[in-house]
Design a protein around this motif. Sequence first.
Motif, PDB file in Angstrom:
ATOM      1  N   LEU A   8       0.825  -1.205   0.000  1.00 46.61           N
ATOM      2  CA  LEU A   8       0.000   0.000   0.000  1.00 46.61           C
ATOM      3  C   LEU A   8       0.859   1.255   0.000  1.00 46.61           C
ATOM      4  O   LEU A   8       0.606   2.207  -0.760  1.00 46.61           O
ATOM      5  CB  LEU A   8      -0.937  -0.004   1.203  1.00 46.61           C
ATOM      6  CG  LEU A   8      -1.833   1.224   1.367  1.00 46.61           C
ATOM      7  CD1 LEU A   8      -2.742   1.388   0.159  1.00 46.61           C
ATOM      8  CD2 LEU A   8      -2.645   1.123   2.650  1.00 46.61           C
ATOM      9  N   MET A   9       1.899   1.283   0.833  1.00 46.23           N
ATOM     10  CA  MET A   9       2.746   2.472   0.915  1.00 46.23           C
ATOM     11  C   MET A   9       3.450   2.744  -0.411  1.00 46.23           C
ATOM     12  O   MET A   9       3.498   3.885  -0.894  1.00 46.23           O
ATOM     13  CB  MET A   9       3.768   2.318   2.035  1.00 46.23           C
ATOM     14  CG  MET A   9       3.176   2.377   3.430  1.00 46.23           C
ATOM     15  SD  MET A   9       4.436   2.349   4.731  1.00 46.23           S
ATOM     16  CE  MET A   9       5.204   3.951   4.503  1.00 46.23           C
ATOM     17  N   VAL A  10       3.980   1.695  -1.023  1.00 46.95           N
ATOM     18  CA  VAL A  10       4.734   1.879  -2.261  1.00 46.95           C
ATOM     19  C   VAL A  10       3.797   2.203  -3.426  1.00 46.95           C
ATOM     20  O   VAL A  10       4.087   3.071  -4.252  1.00 46.95           O
ATOM     21  CB  VAL A  10       5.590   0.632  -2.556  1.00 46.95           C
ATOM     22  CG1 VAL A  10       6.234   0.734  -3.929  1.00 46.95           C
ATOM     23  CG2 VAL A  10       6.670   0.469  -1.488  1.00 46.95           C
ATOM     24  N   ALA A  11       2.663   1.502  -3.498  1.00 45.30           N
ATOM     25  CA  ALA A  11       1.712   1.770  -4.581  1.00 45.30           C
ATOM     26  C   ALA A  11       1.204   3.203  -4.517  1.00 45.30           C
ATOM     27  O   ALA A  11       1.085   3.884  -5.540  1.00 45.30           O
ATOM     28  CB  ALA A  11       0.544   0.795  -4.513  1.00 45.30           C
ATOM     29  N   ALA A  12       0.913   3.684  -3.307  1.00 47.10           N
ATOM     30  CA  ALA A  12       0.381   5.042  -3.151  1.00 47.10           C
ATOM     31  C   ALA A  12       1.429   6.109  -3.403  1.00 47.10           C
ATOM     32  O   ALA A  12       1.089   7.276  -3.588  1.00 47.10           O
ATOM     33  CB  ALA A  12      -0.204   5.203  -1.750  1.00 47.10           C
ATOM     34  N   SER A  13       2.712   5.714  -3.439  1.00 53.27           N
ATOM     35  CA  SER A  13       3.784   6.688  -3.646  1.00 53.27           C
ATOM     36  C   SER A  13       4.179   6.849  -5.098  1.00 53.27           C
ATOM     37  O   SER A  13       5.072   7.616  -5.414  1.00 53.27           O
ATOM     38  CB  SER A  13       5.015   6.287  -2.818  1.00 53.27           C
ATOM     39  OG  SER A  13       4.706   6.331  -1.441  1.00 53.27           O
ATOM     40  N   GLY A  14       3.545   6.075  -5.990  1.00 54.08           N
ATOM     41  CA  GLY A  14       3.748   6.296  -7.413  1.00 54.08           C
ATOM     42  C   GLY A  14       4.716   5.373  -8.113  1.00 54.08           C
ATOM     43  O   GLY A  14       5.107   5.651  -9.253  1.00 54.08           O
ATOM     44  N   ALA A  15       5.120   4.259  -7.504  1.00 56.52           N
ATOM     45  CA  ALA A  15       6.057   3.341  -8.156  1.00 56.52           C
ATOM     46  C   ALA A  15       5.448   2.771  -9.431  1.00 56.52           C
ATOM     47  O   ALA A  15       4.247   2.521  -9.520  1.00 56.52           O
ATOM     48  CB  ALA A  15       6.442   2.209  -7.212  1.00 56.52           C
ATOM     49  N   ALA A  16       6.302   2.553 -10.434  1.00 57.23           N
ATOM     50  CA  ALA A  16       5.856   1.979 -11.706  1.00 57.23           C
ATOM     51  C   ALA A  16       5.781   0.463 -11.648  1.00 57.23           C
ATOM     52  O   ALA A  16       4.943  -0.152 -12.312  1.00 57.23           O
ATOM     53  CB  ALA A  16       6.798   2.397 -12.832  1.00 57.23           C
ATOM     54  N   VAL A  17       6.689  -0.155 -10.871  1.00 55.85           N
ATOM     55  CA  VAL A  17       6.723  -1.610 -10.718  1.00 55.85           C
ATOM     56  C   VAL A  17       6.822  -1.945  -9.239  1.00 55.85           C
ATOM     57  O   VAL A  17       7.750  -1.506  -8.554  1.00 55.85           O
ATOM     58  CB  VAL A  17       7.909  -2.244 -11.465  1.00 55.85           C
ATOM     59  CG1 VAL A  17       7.929  -3.766 -11.273  1.00 55.85           C
ATOM     60  CG2 VAL A  17       7.866  -1.902 -12.955  1.00 55.85           C
ATOM     61  N   LEU A  18       5.854  -2.709  -8.743  1.00 57.01           N
ATOM     62  CA  LEU A  18       5.893  -3.221  -7.380  1.00 57.01           C
ATOM     63  C   LEU A  18       6.528  -4.597  -7.419  1.00 57.01           C
ATOM     64  O   LEU A  18       6.073  -5.485  -8.142  1.00 57.01           O
ATOM     65  CB  LEU A  18       4.487  -3.311  -6.781  1.00 57.01           C
ATOM     66  CG  LEU A  18       3.940  -2.056  -6.085  1.00 57.01           C
ATOM     67  CD1 LEU A  18       3.882  -0.890  -7.045  1.00 57.01           C
ATOM     68  CD2 LEU A  18       2.566  -2.335  -5.494  1.00 57.01           C
ATOM     69  N   GLY A  19       7.589  -4.778  -6.656  1.00 56.39           N
ATOM     70  CA  GLY A  19       8.354  -6.006  -6.741  1.00 56.39           C
ATOM     71  C   GLY A  19       8.193  -6.933  -5.567  1.00 56.39           C
ATOM     72  O   GLY A  19       7.585  -6.609  -4.554  1.00 56.39           O
ATOM     73  N   ARG A  20       8.738  -8.154  -5.739  1.00 59.85           N
ATOM     74  CA  ARG A  20       8.948  -9.180  -4.707  1.00 59.85           C
ATOM     75  C   ARG A  20       7.716 -10.018  -4.399  1.00 59.85           C
ATOM     76  O   ARG A  20       7.683 -10.708  -3.386  1.00 59.85           O
ATOM     77  CB  ARG A  20       9.480  -8.569  -3.416  1.00 59.85           C
ATOM     78  CG  ARG A  20      10.528  -7.499  -3.556  1.00 59.85           C
ATOM     79  CD  ARG A  20      11.708  -7.895  -4.388  1.00 59.85           C
ATOM     80  NE  ARG A  20      12.428  -9.047  -3.896  1.00 59.85           N
ATOM     81  CZ  ARG A  20      13.644  -9.418  -4.318  1.00 59.85           C
ATOM     82  NH1 ARG A  20      14.243  -8.719  -5.250  1.00 59.85           N
ATOM     83  NH2 ARG A  20      14.211 -10.501  -3.828  1.00 59.85           N
ATOM     84  N   ALA A  21       6.732 -10.052  -5.270  1.00 60.28           N
ATOM     85  CA  ALA A  21       5.557 -10.887  -5.021  1.00 60.28           C
ATOM     86  C   ALA A  21       5.960 -12.339  -4.844  1.00 60.28           C
ATOM     87  O   ALA A  21       6.795 -12.867  -5.573  1.00 60.28           O
ATOM     88  CB  ALA A  21       4.568 -10.752  -6.179  1.00 60.28           C
ATOM     89  N   GLY A  22       5.347 -12.981  -3.859  1.00 57.63           N
ATOM     90  CA  GLY A  22       5.572 -14.400  -3.614  1.00 57.63           C
ATOM     91  C   GLY A  22       6.732 -14.735  -2.719  1.00 57.63           C
ATOM     92  O   GLY A  22       6.973 -15.914  -2.436  1.00 57.63           O
ATOM     93  N   GLU A  23       7.473 -13.729  -2.242  1.00 59.36           N
ATOM     94  CA  GLU A  23       8.650 -14.042  -1.447  1.00 59.36           C
ATOM     95  C   GLU A  23       8.373 -13.941   0.052  1.00 59.36           C
ATOM     96  O   GLU A  23       7.503 -13.194   0.503  1.00 59.36           O
ATOM     97  CB  GLU A  23       9.824 -13.144  -1.817  1.00 59.36           C
ATOM     98  CG  GLU A  23       9.747 -11.733  -1.287  1.00 59.36           C
ATOM     99  CD  GLU A  23      11.026 -10.936  -1.537  1.00 59.36           C
ATOM    100  OE1 GLU A  23      11.752 -11.255  -2.497  1.00 59.36           O
ATOM    101  OE2 GLU A  23      11.284  -9.988  -0.779  1.00 59.36           O
ATOM    102  N   LEU A  24       9.145 -14.707   0.818  1.00 62.09           N
ATOM    103  CA  LEU A  24       9.090 -14.732   2.274  1.00 62.09           C
ATOM    104  C   LEU A  24      10.527 -14.767   2.814  1.00 62.09           C
ATOM    105  O   LEU A  24      11.482 -14.872   2.049  1.00 62.09           O
ATOM    106  CB  LEU A  24       8.319 -15.957   2.769  1.00 62.09           C
ATOM    107  CG  LEU A  24       6.855 -16.090   2.311  1.00 62.09           C
ATOM    108  CD1 LEU A  24       6.332 -17.492   2.597  1.00 62.09           C
ATOM    109  CD2 LEU A  24       5.978 -15.040   2.980  1.00 62.09           C
ATOM    110  N   GLU A  25      10.657 -14.682   4.113  1.00 63.19           N
ATOM    111  CA  GLU A  25      11.950 -14.823   4.792  1.00 63.19           C
ATOM    112  C   GLU A  25      13.004 -13.888   4.194  1.00 63.19           C
ATOM    113  O   GLU A  25      14.118 -14.286   3.882  1.00 63.19           O
ATOM    114  CB  GLU A  25      12.426 -16.274   4.730  1.00 63.19           C
ATOM    115  CG  GLU A  25      13.520 -16.602   5.734  1.00 63.19           C
ATOM    116  CD  GLU A  25      14.064 -18.012   5.586  1.00 63.19           C
ATOM    117  OE1 GLU A  25      15.086 -18.305   6.219  1.00 63.19           O
ATOM    118  OE2 GLU A  25      13.461 -18.831   4.850  1.00 63.19           O
TER     119      GLU A  25
END
Length: 489
Positions: free
Chosen positions: A342-359
């Motif tokens: 939410l923080m990154v999306a609302a700040s205007g990033a073009a690509v949100l990264g790291r989906a699916g990762e943990l640890e």
Amino acid sequence: MRFLSDSETAELRERVAMFLSQRGVQLQHPGLLEHLAGLGARVDRSSALIRFPRELQERALKALPRTFSLGTPGTVEEPASGSDAAVLPIPHPRGGFYLCTGTGGRGYLDPETGEYRLLTLEDVHTWGRLAGALEQIDLCAFPTPTDVPPETVDVHALDALLQSTSKHVWIQPHTEQTLPYLLELCAARAGGREQLKTHPLASIIACSLTPFRFKSMDMEVILQACEYGLPVHASSLPVIGGTSPITTIGTVLTAAIEVLAMVIVTQLIKPGHPVFALATALGMDMLSGRAVKACPETMQANALSAQFFTEAYGLPVHTAALSSDTFCTDGQAMVEHSLYGLMVAASGAAVLGRAGELEAAKTFSPLQLVVDDEIAAALRRVRQLQGELSVEEKSIAWTDILAVAPGGHFLETDHTLRHCREAFAPGLFVRQSRDAWSSAGGSTLIDRAGDRCRELLAAAGQAEIPGGRIEEMERVVAAADRALVPAGR
């Protein structure tokens, strides 16, 4: 969401320019140093320090492309069809963002058993097929399989991903020695270098060694990416309080200096070459010294970087957004992925990264990837609503507000009917009554993610790759193994 005022953005931009012109950075690539010196950079050959005069900085920044596109295997397979669905325009045409999976990790949570184990090459194929089937995933990176030679692990992983996914591929090279084979794999998959330049089905990361040092490998990444036509993700990975100041704004400034140095180098090598700003800060647990990814400080730093690079330079930003420090797909993962995203999306990033990762990027979970697909759909709606905020008549419905009687309703107004289908429609999250939920089995989010994962993988077929390309890709992999893997192993 804005963290910086216009004057604060201008102040940071001035500090970046001052540092690069007066202090400079270390660039460990003698050939590139000489080339940049010939273009006007000030080079100290004894220390490998390079400074960029302000006029040279401005010349490079003016060369930045304001728009470009990322291709996918679909644009390569059917170039005459002009399939818009297989092209990712930058910036997003509706003011939205794209979603990328995580990269690098060696751990894997089996989607059937939930057990942790080390990744295999077959898991990379599964990851690529699942990412290809998920609607919200736009870019796919390869994790690190452990059942192939370590000297060529990234070559094998990229080969598996290029054969299994329909999404744009994001490449993180492991060594300078494997870089040529990674690029040749992309060219083979595209049907040749010229086709790859026309429809770049992959993009690649070049990373600083924070603070202010650039290895020969990462400069070679930029050089070769410009040669092959792959967009560059210019990356800084500062550790707050370790390799960068302990304040988030100090960390953002450190990352900005490093990213801008790579952006300038890229534009001096090849003016107009596509480039992303990729600033992804990590935190440091001061009690243990462990790097963490989902603390409030990193969330703020990366959201702040997204705003800064976008507003100060017009650069598209790719940064971490859906990440967690927990070990499994649990409540902590959901909170951290949602809050961070939410923080990154609302700040205007073009690509949100790291989906699916943990640890902290060490482990990858297909079930988390399915849940992140749902989270991203909700975040896209939030971003859309953010862009639609307006006091114009079409938004505030002033005529209807004046017309409604006390105790009345808006269900039948034209305004409601025009917009009633725009709301987020969940696929995994529940909205039915408790009785309906209980009668359907009372499943949890993870239960539903597992069902969805199985459905998608069962329906996902193998990618259709034109004849001869797989054989050429196999020749590239075999050549890498012969050249880089010690004999007898």
